[in-house]
Structures are given as C-alpha cells and as structure tokens.
Design a protein around this motif. Structure first.
Motif, PDB file in Angstrom:
ATOM      1  N   PRO A  84       0.794  -1.239   0.000  1.00 10.06           N
ATOM      2  CA  PRO A  84       0.000   0.000   0.000  1.00 10.06           C
ATOM      3  C   PRO A  84       0.818   1.276   0.000  1.00 10.06           C
ATOM      4  O   PRO A  84       0.289   2.333   0.375  1.00 10.06           O
ATOM      5  CB  PRO A  84      -0.794  -0.141   1.307  1.00 10.06           C
ATOM      6  N   ASP A  85       2.077   1.224  -0.426  1.00 13.77           N
ATOM      7  CA  ASP A  85       2.940   2.403  -0.368  1.00 13.77           C
ATOM      8  C   ASP A  85       2.297   3.626  -1.020  1.00 13.77           C
ATOM      9  O   ASP A  85       2.200   4.693  -0.412  1.00 13.77           O
ATOM     10  CB  ASP A  85       4.282   2.120  -1.058  1.00 13.77           C
ATOM     11  N   ARG A  86       1.881   3.466  -2.279  1.00 17.12           N
ATOM     12  CA  ARG A  86       1.334   4.601  -3.019  1.00 17.12           C
ATOM     13  C   ARG A  86       0.013   5.064  -2.413  1.00 17.12           C
ATOM     14  O   ARG A  86      -0.234   6.273  -2.272  1.00 17.12           O
ATOM     15  CB  ARG A  86       1.138   4.228  -4.490  1.00 17.12           C
ATOM     16  N   PHE A  87      -0.833   4.130  -2.045  1.00 15.14           N
ATOM     17  CA  PHE A  87      -2.134   4.466  -1.468  1.00 15.14           C
ATOM     18  C   PHE A  87      -1.969   5.298  -0.196  1.00 15.14           C
ATOM     19  O   PHE A  87      -2.627   6.331  -0.010  1.00 15.14           O
ATOM     20  CB  PHE A  87      -2.905   3.180  -1.167  1.00 15.14           C
ATOM     21  N   ILE A  88      -1.077   4.871   0.687  1.00 12.87           N
ATOM     22  CA  ILE A  88      -0.889   5.580   1.950  1.00 12.87           C
ATOM     23  C   ILE A  88      -0.240   6.947   1.729  1.00 12.87           C
ATOM     24  O   ILE A  88      -0.622   7.938   2.355  1.00 12.87           O
ATOM     25  CB  ILE A  88      -0.082   4.713   2.936  1.00 12.87           C
ATOM     26  N   GLY A  89       0.727   7.021   0.815  1.00 14.06           N
ATOM     27  CA  GLY A  89       1.335   8.310   0.510  1.00 14.06           C
ATOM     28  C   GLY A  89       0.315   9.303  -0.025  1.00 14.06           C
ATOM     29  O   GLY A  89       0.258  10.459   0.408  1.00 14.06           O
ATOM     30  N   ASP A  90      -0.527   8.836  -0.966  1.00  8.45           N
ATOM     31  CA  ASP A  90      -1.533   9.723  -1.549  1.00  8.45           C
ATOM     32  C   ASP A  90      -2.611  10.083  -0.532  1.00  8.45           C
ATOM     33  O   ASP A  90      -3.031  11.237  -0.436  1.00  8.45           O
ATOM     34  CB  ASP A  90      -2.178   9.065  -2.771  1.00  8.45           C
ATOM     35  N   LEU A  91      -3.089   9.089   0.231  1.00  9.51           N
ATOM     36  CA  LEU A  91      -4.164   9.353   1.187  1.00  9.51           C
ATOM     37  C   LEU A  91      -3.699  10.296   2.288  1.00  9.51           C
ATOM     38  O   LEU A  91      -4.424  11.214   2.686  1.00  9.51           O
ATOM     39  CB  LEU A  91      -4.677   8.044   1.786  1.00  9.51           C
ATOM     40  N   GLY A  92      -2.476  10.094   2.776  1.00  9.88           N
ATOM     41  CA  GLY A  92      -1.955  10.982   3.810  1.00  9.88           C
ATOM     42  C   GLY A  92      -1.923  12.429   3.347  1.00  9.88           C
ATOM     43  O   GLY A  92      -2.320  13.346   4.073  1.00  9.88           O
ATOM     44  N   ALA A  93      -1.477  12.636   2.113  1.00  9.55           N
ATOM     45  CA  ALA A  93      -1.397  13.997   1.575  1.00  9.55           C
ATOM     46  C   ALA A  93      -2.781  14.622   1.422  1.00  9.55           C
ATOM     47  O   ALA A  93      -2.978  15.811   1.700  1.00  9.55           O
ATOM     48  CB  ALA A  93      -0.674  13.982   0.223  1.00  9.55           C
ATOM     49  N   LEU A  94      -3.759  13.817   1.000  1.00 10.87           N
ATOM     50  CA  LEU A  94      -5.123  14.335   0.826  1.00 10.87           C
ATOM     51  C   LEU A  94      -5.784  14.650   2.166  1.00 10.87           C
ATOM     52  O   LEU A  94      -6.445  15.682   2.318  1.00 10.87           O
ATOM     53  CB  LEU A  94      -5.964  13.323   0.045  1.00 10.87           C
ATOM     54  N   VAL A  95      -5.616  13.779   3.142  1.00  9.08           N
ATOM     55  CA  VAL A  95      -6.196  14.031   4.461  1.00  9.08           C
ATOM     56  C   VAL A  95      -5.610  15.305   5.054  1.00  9.08           C
ATOM     57  O   VAL A  95      -6.318  16.116   5.658  1.00  9.08           O
ATOM     58  CB  VAL A  95      -5.962  12.826   5.400  1.00  9.08           C
ATOM     59  N   ALA A  96      -4.309  15.498   4.866  1.00  8.00           N
ATOM     60  CA  ALA A  96      -3.628  16.658   5.447  1.00  8.00           C
ATOM     61  C   ALA A  96      -4.051  17.977   4.807  1.00  8.00           C
ATOM     62  O   ALA A  96      -3.803  19.047   5.370  1.00  8.00           O
ATOM     63  CB  ALA A  96      -2.117  16.482   5.327  1.00  8.00           C
ATOM     64  N   GLN A  97      -4.686  17.929   3.626  1.00  4.04           N
ATOM     65  CA  GLN A  97      -5.120  19.158   2.962  1.00  4.04           C
ATOM     66  C   GLN A  97      -6.145  19.934   3.789  1.00  4.04           C
ATOM     67  O   GLN A  97      -6.214  21.153   3.724  1.00  4.04           O
ATOM     68  CB  GLN A  97      -5.752  18.838   1.605  1.00  4.04           C
ATOM     69  N   LYS A  98      -6.995  19.203   4.522  1.00  4.83           N
ATOM     70  CA  LYS A  98      -8.058  19.831   5.297  1.00  4.83           C
ATOM     71  C   LYS A  98      -8.047  19.290   6.718  1.00  4.83           C
ATOM     72  O   LYS A  98      -8.186  18.080   6.920  1.00  4.83           O
ATOM     73  CB  LYS A  98      -9.426  19.565   4.664  1.00  4.83           C
ATOM     74  N   GLU A  99      -7.907  20.177   7.679  1.00 10.87           N
ATOM     75  CA  GLU A  99      -7.905  19.745   9.077  1.00 10.87           C
ATOM     76  C   GLU A  99      -9.212  19.052   9.444  1.00 10.87           C
ATOM     77  O   GLU A  99      -9.235  18.142  10.281  1.00 10.87           O
ATOM     78  CB  GLU A  99      -7.678  20.952   9.982  1.00 10.87           C
ATOM     79  N   SER A 100     -10.292  19.432   8.786  1.00 14.01           N
ATOM     80  CA  SER A 100     -11.612  18.863   9.094  1.00 14.01           C
ATOM     81  C   SER A 100     -11.725  17.391   8.735  1.00 14.01           C
ATOM     82  O   SER A 100     -12.668  16.720   9.159  1.00 14.01           O
ATOM     83  CB  SER A 100     -12.704  19.648   8.343  1.00 14.01           C
ATOM     84  N   ARG A 101     -10.772  16.853   7.944  1.00  9.87           N
ATOM     85  CA  ARG A 101     -10.857  15.445   7.545  1.00  9.87           C
ATOM     86  C   ARG A 101     -10.399  14.495   8.649  1.00  9.87           C
ATOM     87  O   ARG A 101     -10.703  13.315   8.610  1.00  9.87           O
ATOM     88  CB  ARG A 101     -10.034  15.211   6.276  1.00  9.87           C
ATOM     89  N   GLY A 102      -9.638  14.990   9.615  1.00  6.17           N
ATOM     90  CA  GLY A 102      -9.135  14.116  10.667  1.00  6.17           C
ATOM     91  C   GLY A 102     -10.143  13.934  11.770  1.00  6.17           C
ATOM     92  O   GLY A 102     -11.171  14.607  11.809  1.00  6.17           O
ATOM     93  N   PRO A 103      -9.878  13.018  12.714  1.00  7.35           N
ATOM     94  CA  PRO A 103      -8.738  12.100  12.753  1.00  7.35           C
ATOM     95  C   PRO A 103      -8.962  10.878  11.850  1.00  7.35           C
ATOM     96  O   PRO A 103     -10.040  10.288  11.858  1.00  7.35           O
ATOM     97  CB  PRO A 103      -8.691  11.684  14.232  1.00  7.35           C
ATOM     98  N   VAL A 104      -7.923  10.550  11.080  1.00  7.73           N
ATOM     99  CA  VAL A 104      -7.958   9.400  10.170  1.00  7.73           C
ATOM    100  C   VAL A 104      -6.714   8.553  10.397  1.00  7.73           C
ATOM    101  O   VAL A 104      -5.597   9.085  10.458  1.00  7.73           O
ATOM    102  CB  VAL A 104      -8.030   9.848   8.698  1.00  7.73           C
ATOM    103  N   LYS A 105      -6.905   7.246  10.513  1.00  4.38           N
ATOM    104  CA  LYS A 105      -5.807   6.291  10.681  1.00  4.38           C
ATOM    105  C   LYS A 105      -5.965   5.164   9.661  1.00  4.38           C
ATOM    106  O   LYS A 105      -6.930   5.117   8.899  1.00  4.38           O
ATOM    107  CB  LYS A 105      -5.806   5.707  12.101  1.00  4.38           C
ATOM    108  N   ILE A 106      -5.020   4.238   9.676  1.00  2.12           N
ATOM    109  CA  ILE A 106      -5.033   3.102   8.750  1.00  2.12           C
ATOM    110  C   ILE A 106      -5.326   1.807   9.512  1.00  2.12           C
ATOM    111  O   ILE A 106      -4.819   1.580  10.612  1.00  2.12           O
ATOM    112  CB  ILE A 106      -3.676   2.975   8.019  1.00  2.12           C
ATOM    113  N   HIS A 107      -6.154   0.977   8.879  1.00  4.18           N
ATOM    114  CA  HIS A 107      -6.405  -0.383   9.368  1.00  4.18           C
ATOM    115  C   HIS A 107      -5.951  -1.349   8.278  1.00  4.18           C
ATOM    116  O   HIS A 107      -6.390  -1.241   7.128  1.00  4.18           O
ATOM    117  CB  HIS A 107      -7.885  -0.595   9.666  1.00  4.18           C
ATOM    118  N   PHE A 108      -5.081  -2.286   8.629  1.00  2.47           N
ATOM    119  CA  PHE A 108      -4.547  -3.222   7.642  1.00  2.47           C
ATOM    120  C   PHE A 108      -5.314  -4.540   7.649  1.00  2.47           C
ATOM    121  O   PHE A 108      -5.430  -5.193   8.694  1.00  2.47           O
ATOM    122  CB  PHE A 108      -3.071  -3.523   7.925  1.00  2.47           C
ATOM    123  N   TYR A 109      -5.795  -4.923   6.467  1.00  2.00           N
ATOM    124  CA  TYR A 109      -6.302  -6.277   6.251  1.00  2.00           C
ATOM    125  C   TYR A 109      -5.110  -7.138   5.856  1.00  2.00           C
ATOM    126  O   TYR A 109      -4.445  -6.874   4.853  1.00  2.00           O
ATOM    127  CB  TYR A 109      -7.377  -6.278   5.165  1.00  2.00           C
TER     128      TYR A 109
END
Length: 291
Positions: A246-271
């Motif tokens: 998930p390298d690319r997915f996490i890199g992209d998602l982290g950057a998108l979440v960080a764009q707006k403070e209102s999107r947090g708190p967001v974490k990752i759950h691994f299957y």
C-alpha cells in the motif's frame, strides 16, 4: 470525482500510520506469535467473527492478542447470533480474558439473521454491550459502496449507529472495508464529516499480498478492481505475478487528508491478506523510511 493528488508528505504518511490497527482470524494465533516482536505495543488487533470458527477459537484469539500486549477488538457479527443469550455468552467469555473494552459491531454475511439481530444497530441498541464492559464500538464504513446495500441506506445506517453510540455514552470508531482508490475514500471522508460525525475513521487497506489474492478479495467484497483503480494503487491487471503493497495508497491518502484539518482524525487499518508478519514488517520498514 477525480482530483489532483498533492505530492506525498512523509509527515502526513506517518500521521496516518501512527497507531495503525491490524486484523486477524481465530486461526491466526501462530501468525500473531510470529509477528509479535515487530508489532508496536498497544496496537489494536481486530479478531474476526467467521462462520467456520467457534466460540472457543474466537475467545482464544482475543486472549492471545491481550496476552501479547496488544488491544483486542473482537468482532460481533449480528446476523450470526442465534439469541441474546449467545451474545451474552460471547461477551462474558471475552470479559473473562479482558477483551471487551473495544468491539467491532458488524451486520455479518448471512442474508437472513440467525436470531434477533438483523443488523449491528440492533446489537448497539440492546444495551447488552455495556453490561460486559464495552467502552468503544467500531462500526463499518463503505467508501466504495456495498455490493448488496444502496448507498443512501449505508449513509442512513452510519448516521443511526453513530447517534445510537453517542446516546449510549460509548466511544466510536468508523472502520472501513478495504480500498484501492483514494478518490472515493476522500469523498466519503468528506461525506462523513459533512454529516457532523467527528469520530476517528480507520481506512482499511490491504497489507502486502499476492496480486491474485488481492484481486480475489476485491471482487468478493465488491471493491473496485478495474484497471485504472488498481494501477493507481500500484499494480496492473495485466501482470498478476508478484506482490503489491500500500505504499502509493498511503502516501496519496496521507497527503489528501492533510489538505483539510476537518478530515481528521484518520488512521489506517490493515487487512492482513498476506499475513500478519508480512504486514507488520512492511509497516515497520515504511515508517523507518519516512522518518
């Protein structure tokens, strides 16, 4: 909708992975023992409620998580419960091993309920969870829709469950089905926040696994697996050999979440389709590389 993704930000990726959670089945206790030295202490580990596993196996797995220094999050599968007594027996057994503070209430796979609980909301509203020491309940989210439930119904269910947990004085976490594509995920996060739900969101994504295995699970759970989506994730449907992470997915998602403070708190759950050890090794190495 498609969007331009900002450049990956190591700090944003680390924030997403700080306190990541994992998933295991009742049969995965040997895998847990193999991985325990690379899993951070206090990590939440969800223990699934599968139809081919019995009460003893589920409780033993939750106990193994607790004994290893992690936080068990046993699943309560509403439609698999034959009676209120069966739910109480499960929770009582979990409480005996110190594994009831956190649970994940989910509807479950059966098309027809095997007892009095047609959905997770009915379990939440029963009042039984609190009797056995439950303090926080995870509920399901579906950024890429559900194969059998209309989207408007999913949103209504999410709002109803969140409100019921608030009314009951219970903590809540929204835990999503796994995803490959950041676009629907970030739109869905914005939808959650736009409905006034501020609880922690854990976005599900597969740990490193064989590509054929990932595609099989994606199709089984109705997750988008077309050529464009999986290419964005980091592999191609025309080359099913090898593994993907998930390298690319996490890199992209982290950057998108960080764009707006209102999107947090967001974490990752691994299957952990590729195994607890492989996922834990990947997380350790990725965090080290971003630090």
């Amino acid at each position: 909708m498609a969007r331009n993704t900002p450049a990956p930000d190591p700090a944003a990726s680390l924030a997403l992975l700080d306190g990541f959670s994992l998933e295991m089945t009742g049969k995965d206790v040997p895998g847990l023992e193999e991985a325990r030295d690379v899993i951070p202490a206090g990590t939440k580990i969800n223990v699934t409620f599968l139809g081919n596993e019995d009460l003893d196996m589920r409780v033993a797995a939750a106990k193994a998580v607790k004994d290893a220094g992690f936080v068990p999050v046993p699943h309560v599968s509403a439609r698999r419960l034959a009676s209120a007594a069966q739910l109480e027996e499960f929770l009582d057994r979990l409480q005996q091993v110190g594994a009831t503070e956190h649970v994940f209430a989910v509807g479950g796979d059966p098309a027809e309920p095997e007892g009095p609980y047609p959905d997770s909301l009915s379990v939440i509203r029963s009042g039984i969870l609190q009797k056995y020491g439950v303090r926080e309940v995870s509920i399901a989210g579906y950024p890429e829709r559900h194969p059998d439930i209309p989207t408007d119904v999913l949103w209504r269910h999410l709002e109803d469950k969140s409100a019921a947990l608030t009314d009951a004085g219970l903590g809540q976490v929204i835990l999503t089905q796994f995803a490959f594509d950041t676009d629907p995920v970030i739109d869905w996060i914005d939808g959650v926040r736009g409905r006034g739900i501020t609880s922690e969101i854990r976005i599900g994504t597969p740990g490193p696994a064989g590509i054929k295995r990932l595609i099989t699970f994606a199709r089984r759970f109705g997750v988008g697996a077309n050529a464009m989506i999986v290419k964005k994730y980091g592999f191609s449907l025309t080359n099913l050999m090898g593994t993907a992470g998930p390298d690319r997915f996490i890199g992209d998602l982290g950057a998108l979440v960080a764009q707006k403070e209102s999107r947090g708190p967001v974490k990752i759950h691994f299957y952990t389709f590729g195994g607890l050890r492989a996922t834990s090794d990947w997380a350790r190495d990725y965090i080290a590389a971003q630090s």
